[in-house]
Write a protein that holds these residues in place. Structure first.
Motif, mmCIF file in Angstrom:
data_model
loop_
_atom_site.group_PDB
_atom_site.id
_atom_site.type_symbol
_atom_site.label_atom_id
_atom_site.label_comp_id
_atom_site.label_asym_id
_atom_site.label_seq_id
_atom_site.Cartn_x
_atom_site.Cartn_y
_atom_site.Cartn_z
ATOM 1 N N TYR A 214 -5.273 -2.189 7.160
ATOM 2 C CA TYR A 214 -5.007 -2.964 5.944
ATOM 3 C C TYR A 214 -3.792 -3.863 6.135
ATOM 4 O O TYR A 214 -3.820 -5.062 5.823
ATOM 5 C CB TYR A 214 -4.789 -1.996 4.791
ATOM 6 N N LEU B 68 -8.924 -2.964 0.496
ATOM 7 C CA LEU B 68 -8.755 -1.607 0.976
ATOM 8 C C LEU B 68 -10.052 -0.816 0.833
ATOM 9 O O LEU B 68 -10.415 -0.027 1.717
ATOM 10 C CB LEU B 68 -7.621 -0.922 0.201
ATOM 11 N N LEU C 283 0.872 -1.179 0.000
ATOM 12 C CA LEU C 283 0.000 0.000 0.000
ATOM 13 C C LEU C 283 0.900 1.216 0.000
ATOM 14 O O LEU C 283 1.835 1.312 0.810
ATOM 15 C CB LEU C 283 -0.906 0.018 1.236
ATOM 16 N N SER D 62 -0.166 -3.201 -5.245
ATOM 17 C CA SER D 62 -0.134 -2.088 -4.297
ATOM 18 C C SER D 62 -1.101 -0.989 -4.725
ATOM 19 O O SER D 62 -0.775 -0.198 -5.619
ATOM 20 C CB SER D 62 1.284 -1.506 -4.199
ATOM 21 N N HIS E 252 3.678 3.207 -6.099
ATOM 22 C CA HIS E 252 2.843 2.019 -6.242
ATOM 23 C C HIS E 252 2.961 1.418 -7.639
ATOM 24 O O HIS E 252 2.774 0.211 -7.813
ATOM 25 C CB HIS E 252 1.383 2.376 -5.968
#
Length: 655
Positions: A447, A363, A330, A411, A399
């Motif tokens: 998360y 998420l 993330l 990600s 990401h």
């Protein structure tokens, strides 16, 4: 399933404490590969270590000729002092820029300078016609073009000594033209090797306009305007630093939370906010695990702070053997905005369709834990008190390196966008909202811990959640298309039967990714459920959409369509550093091609490279790129891969 976890972390996280971290980080002029960045990184490592996690600072070469996969590195840079003064007609000096007072008034990586220069104003700066009738050799060019866009012509070809930049980016929704007249736009040099180095200063639009008027008045009298520039800067082979901290798990697998630490002072939201939110997430998790409120997770939780892009390439290339152990990531970038001041929305950027995964749906589900902040007058409905959205994959932050299929770490990203003050001296601490920081830190921690602890029970819930979100998203897309078709809109893109098939294929692959969390997971019944959902949704829309299609779409020549590109390096490709390898005429032709296919050469080009897995043909990549991005440019795609071949970055199967 996750509510108790989110509740515990919301209670532990402090947005006010995170804002104090932002205040500390934003004091440093955090230029990549610089002593200033290193100071910030060393402080961050010590601070996170004091929270309990195992924290370490790693160094990687910062010099010309060093690479992390295909990403070129550059020398370390720092500056002691820099000033720019206008020489008045009587010989007195009027200060225009002072690095010590406003670090961003000097373009980072400016070369040393000490002299007096004539100043010439141009309207653009990146096209030959902008210099028609002008002699800029040995002079300073006042331009609104970004430095590296103006550099090939102004510095390399026409011999200018340096630049003065007075531009200001515009985002009509939040920062219309004419806004932020007294602030300075971030404008930087980048030297990868072989370039003619130059110096440059940046002025506010108001100061630039005044200087332009001064030049125009002087020209009307047949006179020149001169400026006195002094830059005491240094280049040296050195290092760039990343900081990582680990909350250990019971196994060697890890989930990674990333946030870039770099950017000039006084930047607060970009990205002191992301770095601070990650620090607060690490502290909160360490505290709850140490107290026994949360058990040790099954997988480790790694936090990573680095120079944007460059540091991510360097870290991942150095830890390439560990990539298979990273189950998900993330990225936190610009997460602290005060939405009323900045005009931003809290966005969840999904992963690319080329890297289908459970990560973004998870998420998305967790984030909805914040949607009950307020209630209607009679208490019958609830809603959030902030702007938010879930949007498709886009590039532009770290990401997109993690989530490249050749790297293999899905990600998503949390970001507040747009931001009225983005990349300007107005990105200051007073634009940061501790509530935004608290939400981002608690959500990131939730998360990370959920992924780190997930087993069969969590995976079974997540499979249901993923299919629910697939059904809602597909139904919404088909209904929007049906409305457009019945309303007489012109069709565009692939036919809708192919789109539905593509979405189903990606959903099935995402369901299979749950085996990363539970190797015994049987995705077959969930895939069958997804197929039933897709069939039912298409059956409802087929009569309106089956014939609503573009009659003819651009295609590749048959021989080129059968070519299979093979990537030579992991990770996305930064084209600009490589263009210098080409002879001048070929380089100019490549830049012209990139401009001509500008829409494709941004996100779609990166996505096309994602889809190049060594088995797919260019024809298949063209179709898949269009299905993901809605951009179909056969000529641009072929030119892109031919350029990558010419630069030694891809080959061809069987070649």
């Amino acid at each position: 399933m996750y509510q108790h976890l989110l509740t515990a972390l919301n209670a532990e996280v402090s947005g006010d404490a995170a804002k104090r971290l932002v205040a500390r980080i934003s004091q440093w002029h955090r230029i990549q590969a610089s002593p200033m960045y290193r100071e910030a990184a060393e402080w961050l490592r010590a601070t996170v270590a004091s929270y309990g996690p195992q924290a370490q600072l790693e160094q990687f070469p910062a010099r010309e000729g060093a690479y992390a996969w295909a990403e070129p590195m550059f020398q370390e840079w720092w500056c002691d002092d820099a000033t720019l003064h206008l020489v008045e007609p009587g010989g007195e000096l009027r200060r225009l820029a002072d690095y010590r007072a406003v670090p961003l008034s000097l373009m980072p990586r400016s070369a040393p300078a000490d002299g007096e220069y004539e100043v010439v104003a141009v309207e653009g700066g990146d096209r030959p016609e902008h210099y028609a009738g002008l002699d800029v050799r040995g002079k300073l060019v006042l331009t609104r073009s970004m430095p590296m866009a103006a550099h090939p012509l102004a510095i390399e070809q026409l011999g200018a000594a340096g630049l003065i930049f007075d531009g200001m980016r515009s985002v009509p929704e939040v920062c219309p033209p004419g806004d932020l007249q007294d602030d300075i736009q971030y404008a930087s040099w980048w030297w990868w090797g072989g370039e003619t180095r130059a110096f440059g200063f940046a002025l506010s639009p108001r100061a630039g306009a005044e200087l332009r008027r001064t030049i125009a008045r002087a020209q009307a009298r047949g006179q020149a305007v001169r400026a006195r520039a002094r830059v005491r800067s240094h280049f040296a082979d050195g290092t760039i630093e990343t900081v990582s901290a680990l909350i250990p798990g019971a196994t060697g697998e890890e989930v990674v939370i990333s946030a870039h630490l770099c950017h000039p002072a006084p930047f607060a939201n970009d990205n002191a906010s992301g770095a601070a939110a990650a620090m607060e997430a690490a502290r909160a998790l360490a505290a709850l695990i140490a107290s026994g409120a949360l058990p040790q997770p099954r997988r480790g939780i790694r936090f990573l702070w680095m120079p944007e892009m460059t540091g991510t390439y360097a870290y991942l290339a150095a830890h390439e053997a560990e990539l298979p152990r990273l189950v998900a990531g993330l990225n936190l970038d610009m997460v602290g905005e005060d939405q009323e001041q900045c005009g931003s929305s809290w966005l969840l950027i999904r992963t690319s369709d080329a890297m289908p995964s459970f990560a973004a749906p998870l998420l998305e589900a967790l984030r909805e834990g914040y949607f009950g902040q307020a209630h209607t007058f009679n208490g019958q409905g609830e809603f959030p008190l902030f702007r938010h959205a879930v949007v498709p994959f886009s590039n532009g932050s770290d990401h997109y390196i993690f989530g490249d299929p050749s790297v293999g770490v899905p990600s998503p990203m949390l970001i507040q966008w747009p931001d009225r003050f983005y990349h300007t001296t107005a990105d200051t601490l007073d634009r940061v909202d501790p509530r935004s920081l608290a939400r981002a830190a608690a959500l990131a921690a939730t998360y990370a811990y959920f992924v780190a602890s997930a087993g069969p029970r969590e995976v079974a819930w997540l499979a249901r959640e993923m299919n629910y979100r697939f059904e809602v998203r597909l139904a919404r897309k088909l209904q929007s298309a049906t409305t457009a078709a019945l309303g007489g809109a012109a069709p565009h893109g692939p036919e809708w039967g192919a789109r539905v098939a593509f979405r189903l294929d990606r959903q099935e692959a995402a369901l299979e990714s749950l085996r990363r969390l539970d190797p015994a997971f049987d995705a077959r019944p969930w895939r069958e459920q997804a197929r039933a959902v897709a069939d039912a949704a298409w059956a409802r829309a087929r009569d309106a959409l089956e014939s609503w299609r573009v009659a003819e779409r651009p295609a590749l020549p048959e021989a080129e369509a059968r070519l299979v590109p093979v990537r030579r390096f992991r990770g996305p490709i930064s084209l600009q550093p490589y263009l210098r390898r080409l002879p001048e005429a070929e380089r100019a032709a490549a830049r012209s091609t990139i401009r001509r296919h500008g829409e494709f050469m941004d996100l779609p080009a990166d996505v096309a490279l994602y889809w190049a897995d060594g088995a797919r043909t260019l024809g298949e990549i063209l179709d898949l790129t269009e299905l993901e991005t809605d951009v179909r440019d056969a000529e641009g795609l072929l030119a892109y891969f031919r350029l990558l071949e010419r630069l030694g970055l891809v080959g061809w199967a069987g070649g």
